[in-house]
Every structure is written in structure tokens, then in C-alpha cells.
Design a protein around this motif. Structure first.
Motif, PDB file in Angstrom:
ATOM      1  N   GLN A   3      -5.580   0.265  14.129  1.00  0.00           N
ATOM      2  CA  GLN A   3      -4.661  -0.076  15.034  1.00  0.00           C
ATOM      3  C   GLN A   3      -3.997  -1.322  15.217  1.00  0.00           C
ATOM      4  O   GLN A   3      -4.077  -2.304  14.915  1.00  0.00           O
ATOM      5  N   LEU A   4      -2.529  -0.836  15.567  1.00  0.00           N
ATOM      6  CA  LEU A   4      -1.688  -1.767  15.414  1.00  0.00           C
ATOM      7  C   LEU A   4      -1.058  -1.836  16.782  1.00  0.00           C
ATOM      8  O   LEU A   4      -0.359  -0.621  17.297  1.00  0.00           O
ATOM      9  N   VAL A   5      -0.834  -2.933  17.667  1.00  0.00           N
ATOM     10  CA  VAL A   5      -0.185  -3.017  19.173  1.00  0.00           C
ATOM     11  C   VAL A   5       0.766  -3.992  19.322  1.00  0.00           C
ATOM     12  O   VAL A   5       0.418  -5.430  19.053  1.00  0.00           O
ATOM     13  N   CYS A  22       2.074  -8.536  17.068  1.00  0.00           N
ATOM     14  CA  CYS A  22       1.231  -7.300  16.487  1.00  0.00           C
ATOM     15  C   CYS A  22      -0.283  -7.582  16.524  1.00  0.00           C
ATOM     16  O   CYS A  22      -0.322  -8.239  15.377  1.00  0.00           O
ATOM     17  N   ALA A  23      -0.985  -7.166  17.446  1.00  0.00           N
ATOM     18  CA  ALA A  23      -2.341  -7.347  16.982  1.00  0.00           C
ATOM     19  C   ALA A  23      -3.085  -6.097  16.351  1.00  0.00           C
ATOM     20  O   ALA A  23      -2.660  -5.021  16.425  1.00  0.00           O
ATOM     21  N   ASP A  90      21.073  -6.203  17.302  1.00  0.00           N
ATOM     22  CA  ASP A  90      19.660  -6.459  17.020  1.00  0.00           C
ATOM     23  C   ASP A  90      18.681  -5.304  17.927  1.00  0.00           C
ATOM     24  O   ASP A  90      17.487  -5.260  17.687  1.00  0.00           O
ATOM     25  N   THR A  91      19.412  -4.580  18.687  1.00  0.00           N
ATOM     26  CA  THR A  91      18.902  -3.881  19.643  1.00  0.00           C
ATOM     27  C   THR A  91      18.048  -2.726  19.058  1.00  0.00           C
ATOM     28  O   THR A  91      18.918  -1.986  18.293  1.00  0.00           O
ATOM     29  N   ALA A  92      16.769  -2.586  19.443  1.00  0.00           N
ATOM     30  CA  ALA A  92      16.253  -1.400  18.645  1.00  0.00           C
ATOM     31  C   ALA A  92      14.620  -1.728  19.084  1.00  0.00           C
ATOM     32  O   ALA A  92      14.327  -2.267  19.972  1.00  0.00           O
ATOM     33  N   VAL A  93      13.941  -0.477  18.668  1.00  0.00           N
ATOM     34  CA  VAL A  93      12.666  -0.485  18.716  1.00  0.00           C
ATOM     35  C   VAL A  93      12.018  -1.077  17.607  1.00  0.00           C
ATOM     36  O   VAL A  93      12.335  -0.858  16.295  1.00  0.00           O
ATOM     37  N   TYR A  94      11.158  -2.230  17.798  1.00  0.00           N
ATOM     38  CA  TYR A  94      10.594  -2.822  16.777  1.00  0.00           C
ATOM     39  C   TYR A  94       9.017  -2.266  16.564  1.00  0.00           C
ATOM     40  O   TYR A  94       8.239  -2.312  17.431  1.00  0.00           O
ATOM     41  N   TYR A  95       8.735  -2.184  15.066  1.00  0.00           N
ATOM     42  CA  TYR A  95       7.398  -1.607  14.762  1.00  0.00           C
ATOM     43  C   TYR A  95       6.567  -2.444  13.967  1.00  0.00           C
ATOM     44  O   TYR A  95       7.227  -2.806  12.853  1.00  0.00           O
ATOM     45  N   CYS A  96       5.368  -2.531  14.018  1.00  0.00           N
ATOM     46  CA  CYS A  96       4.697  -3.232  12.947  1.00  0.00           C
ATOM     47  C   CYS A  96       4.050  -2.192  12.033  1.00  0.00           C
ATOM     48  O   CYS A  96       3.801  -1.171  12.411  1.00  0.00           O
ATOM     49  N   ASN A  97       3.923  -2.721  10.813  1.00  0.00           N
ATOM     50  CA  ASN A  97       3.836  -1.650   9.763  1.00  0.00           C
ATOM     51  C   ASN A  97       2.633  -2.130   8.836  1.00  0.00           C
ATOM     52  O   ASN A  97       2.910  -3.346   8.348  1.00  0.00           O
ATOM     53  N   LEU A  98       1.425  -1.343   8.411  1.00  0.00           N
ATOM     54  CA  LEU A  98       0.683  -1.755   7.375  1.00  0.00           C
ATOM     55  C   LEU A  98       0.767  -0.411   6.273  1.00  0.00           C
ATOM     56  O   LEU A  98       0.616   0.771   6.757  1.00  0.00           O
ATOM     57  N   HIS A  99       0.819  -0.946   5.099  1.00  0.00           N
ATOM     58  CA  HIS A  99       1.062  -0.045   4.175  1.00  0.00           C
ATOM     59  C   HIS A  99      -0.311   0.006   3.054  1.00  0.00           C
ATOM     60  O   HIS A  99      -0.673  -1.209   2.601  1.00  0.00           O
ATOM     61  N   ARG A 100      -1.187   0.698   3.264  1.00  0.00           N
ATOM     62  CA  ARG A 100      -2.403   0.671   2.526  1.00  0.00           C
ATOM     63  C   ARG A 100      -2.745   1.728   1.746  1.00  0.00           C
ATOM     64  O   ARG A 100      -2.830   2.909   2.001  1.00  0.00           O
ATOM     65  N   THR A 101      -2.861   1.427   0.495  1.00  0.00           N
ATOM     66  CA  THR A 101      -3.110   2.736  -0.743  1.00  0.00           C
ATOM     67  C   THR A 101      -1.807   3.673  -0.482  1.00  0.00           C
ATOM     68  O   THR A 101      -0.751   3.404  -0.655  1.00  0.00           O
ATOM     69  N   ASP A 103      -1.240   5.311   2.435  1.00  0.00           N
ATOM     70  CA  ASP A 103      -0.894   5.869   3.774  1.00  0.00           C
ATOM     71  C   ASP A 103      -0.117   4.461   4.404  1.00  0.00           C
ATOM     72  O   ASP A 103      -0.344   3.462   4.087  1.00  0.00           O
ATOM     73  N   ASP A 104       0.827   4.991   5.450  1.00  0.00           N
ATOM     74  CA  ASP A 104       1.452   3.837   6.234  1.00  0.00           C
ATOM     75  C   ASP A 104       0.801   4.043   7.845  1.00  0.00           C
ATOM     76  O   ASP A 104       0.662   5.202   8.126  1.00  0.00           O
ATOM     77  N   TYR A 105       0.684   3.065   8.204  1.00  0.00           N
ATOM     78  CA  TYR A 105      -0.064   2.757   9.744  1.00  0.00           C
ATOM     79  C   TYR A 105       1.279   2.094  10.574  1.00  0.00           C
ATOM     80  O   TYR A 105       1.837   1.067  10.212  1.00  0.00           O
ATOM     81  N   TRP A 106       1.347   2.613  11.922  1.00  0.00           N
ATOM     82  CA  TRP A 106       2.412   1.948  12.718  1.00  0.00           C
ATOM     83  C   TRP A 106       1.874   1.789  13.918  1.00  0.00           C
ATOM     84  O   TRP A 106       1.031   2.666  14.665  1.00  0.00           O
ATOM     85  N   GLY A 107       2.260   0.830  14.772  1.00  0.00           N
ATOM     86  CA  GLY A 107       1.996   0.749  16.167  1.00  0.00           C
ATOM     87  C   GLY A 107       3.039   1.531  16.914  1.00  0.00           C
ATOM     88  O   GLY A 107       3.769   2.350  16.388  1.00  0.00           O
ATOM     89  N   GLN A 108       3.117   1.562  18.354  1.00  0.00           N
ATOM     90  CA  GLN A 108       3.728   2.439  19.180  1.00  0.00           C
ATOM     91  C   GLN A 108       4.923   1.702  19.518  1.00  0.00           C
ATOM     92  O   GLN A 108       5.974   2.611  20.102  1.00  0.00           O
ATOM     93  N   GLY A 109       5.463   0.363  18.883  1.00  0.00           N
ATOM     94  CA  GLY A 109       6.642  -0.094  18.852  1.00  0.00           C
ATOM     95  C   GLY A 109       7.066  -0.708  20.430  1.00  0.00           C
ATOM     96  O   GLY A 109       6.285  -0.618  21.279  1.00  0.00           O
ATOM     97  N   THR A 110       7.838  -1.710  20.352  1.00  0.00           N
ATOM     98  CA  THR A 110       8.188  -2.659  21.454  1.00  0.00           C
ATOM     99  C   THR A 110       9.692  -2.652  21.599  1.00  0.00           C
ATOM    100  O   THR A 110      10.441  -2.732  20.245  1.00  0.00           O
TER     101      THR A 110
END
Length: 116
Positions: A3-5, A22-23, A90-101, A103-110
Motif C-alpha cells: 500500500q502506498l498512500v 507517501c506512507a 509543476d501542476t500535476a497529480v503526483y504519484y509514489c512508486n515502488l518497483h519490485r521485481t 511489478d510496479d505499485y502506485w498510490g492513488q496520487g495527490t
């Protein structure tokens, strides 16, 4: 499960600052590099900043170099993006990302909006 928030977005005037958080949970946070991406309306998602698992290595997109700082607190399982001297582009939705093996994991964005 992973989970990425994200949090901390908002409306700010040009030249202002914001700090995104990003928690992360559900994986061994201290073992992985983390990234921030952003996506502006009608544009591709772009990589903004990367931080190594230890925090000792950081990389930035040319467009944010010298204005943004990525950091992490492995004890809290949180990655941050300090954004200074913000510009309308700089206006945009910002996303936290984890790349593991494989797979890519994403938060919902802010949402970050820079406007006067």
C-alpha cells in the motif's frame, strides 16, 4: 499487500512550497528504492525523483533539479518530496512508486496545483 498512500497536495501560488508524503506498508520498505512520478493533464506520466533504499543516492528530472528534494524515513516507512519555488508547469497529480521485481505499485496520487 503493498500500500502506498500519498498526501500533502493542494493549491499553491507560484514560488510557493509544498511537502508531499507517501506512507508505505506491506513490504520491506528499507530494502527498496522509491520514486515520485507526476502526470499533468494530457501528458505522459514522468519520473520526477528517485531515492535509493538507504537514502544516500538521489536523482532528479532536469525540470525539478535544484527545486525539489526527495527524502525518506525508513523507520516510519515514508518517502517525502519537498517542492520549493513551484511553477505553474509543476501542476500535476503526483504519484509514489515502488518497483519490485517485475511489478510496479502506485498510490492513488495527490493533486498539486500551482496557480495565482
Amino acid at each position: 499487500q503493498v500500500q502506498l498512500v500519498e498526501s500533502g497536495g493542494g493549491l499553491v501560488q507560484p514560488g510557493g512550497s509544498l511537502r508531499l508524503s507517501c506512507a508505505a506498508s506491506g513490504f520491506s520498505f528499507r530494502s527498496y528504492a522509491m520514486k515520485w512520478y507526476r502526470q499533468a493533464p494530457g501528458k505522459e506520466r514522468e519520473l520526477v525523483a528517485t531515492i535509493s533504499s538507504t537514502g544516500l543516492s538521489r536523482n532528479y528530472a532536469d525540470s525539478v533539479k535544484g527545486r525539489f528534494t526527495i527524502s525518506r524515513d525508513n523507520a516510519k516507512g515514508t518517502v517525502y518530496l519537498q517542492m520549493n519555488r513551484l511553477k505553474p508547469e509543476d501542476t500535476a497529480v503526483y504519484y509514489c512508486n515502488l518497483h519490485r521485481t517485475h511489478d510496479d505499485y502506485w498510490g492513488q496520487g495527490t493533486q498539486v496545483t500551482v496557480s495565482s
